[in-house]
Write an enzyme that holds these catalytic residues in place. Sequence first.
Site, short mmCIF file in Angstrom:
data_model
loop_
_atom_site.label_atom_id
_atom_site.label_comp_id
_atom_site.label_asym_id
_atom_site.label_seq_id
_atom_site.Cartn_x
_atom_site.Cartn_y
_atom_site.Cartn_z
NE ARG A 146 -3.52 -2.19 2.90
CZ ARG A 146 -3.24 -3.22 3.51
NH1 ARG A 146 -1.97 -3.67 4.07
NH2 ARG A 146 -4.03 -4.23 3.69
CE LYS A 172 -6.44 -0.73 4.90
NZ LYS A 172 -7.60 -0.99 4.30
CG HIS A 241 -5.42 0.66 -4.96
ND1 HIS A 241 -5.32 0.22 -3.72
CD2 HIS A 241 -6.82 0.30 -5.42
CE1 HIS A 241 -6.08 -0.94 -3.62
NE2 HIS A 241 -7.18 -0.65 -4.59
NE ARG A 244 -3.11 -3.45 -1.68
CZ ARG A 244 -2.77 -4.12 -0.54
NH1 ARG A 244 -1.43 -4.32 -0.63
NH2 ARG A 244 -3.61 -4.82 0.16
CG HIS A 267 -6.21 -8.57 1.61
ND1 HIS A 267 -6.51 -8.98 0.17
CD2 HIS A 267 -6.02 -7.30 1.34
CE1 HIS A 267 -6.68 -7.90 -0.65
NE2 HIS A 267 -6.36 -6.90 0.14
CE1 TYR A 276 -6.30 -4.24 -3.98
CE2 TYR A 276 -6.88 -4.98 -2.04
CZ TYR A 276 -6.29 -3.93 -2.71
OH TYR A 276 -5.84 -2.91 -2.08
#
Length: 298
Positions: A146, A172, A241, A244, A267, A276
């Site tokens: 990211r 994340k 993005h 990615r 993820h 995705y």
Amino acid sequence: MDEAKLPDAIERYLVALEAERRSATATVRAYRLELAALAEATGGEPLRADAAALRAALARAHGQGLAPRSLARRLSCWRGFYRWALRQGWVAANPADGLRAPRAPRLLPKALGVDETQRVLDAAPEAGLEVRDRAMAELLYATGLRVAELVSLDLDPACLDLDQGWVSVTGKRGKRRTVPLGRTAIAALHQWLALRAELVAPGEKALFVSREGTRLSPQGVGSRLVRWGRKHGVEGSLHPHRLRHSFASHLLQSSGDLRAVQELLGHASIASTQVYTRLDFQHLARIYDAAHPRAKRK
């Protein structure tokens, strides 16, 4: 209903928006349009409407083609009006509370074609900072990072090891992951590090720095990559993005290993990886059945 003849309660709310909250003229105009729809949906008596009436009005608008994002904006406006009316003592409860607009589809960037990706990444840098831009593009495509993870990287053995060929980031929810690097990404980073030494400000640890020698921002990365892509003929915008997404799509197409792609992207859920890669559930199920030793039923 004629927008110029809105119910008194709505007109008073619009005056309050403009006078008390000092809302911009364009904002008040947008609210007027949405509240005109409310007035029409409630037969000119918005203060008598209940949740069922509002829900039905939203459903009709959706059926007529109003997009989920537009419905969400309309509902937000209605909710604000009733919140204000509640404070005036004109309604006993906010009938818009608890209502939800349809979820907007998650829009994903179109993946680059493999040949297009090779062309834009093989392009030779001309100006000095283009060496950095190409290194960032190579790293994003090689790892699926990211943009926030990219700019957080430090020139530190705990984050980057070009000899061993890996990069480690915190994604994340504080989840740490290590992703391997390919030879072209390593070569591009070595080229950038030689230039970085001439630019970096004293004490700055960031791997990617700006012209001023300080840590590059996500916005800075985005604008530079769009510029790089435009210069080298990319159709659409070459934003982080998209690289990615291209990483995930190309890797999955060639390997079919959904679990590996999930891990590389960081993820928490395989459903996120499904989004995705634009795969439907049946395709995921076939991959799962073929790959998992205890998935098949006897």
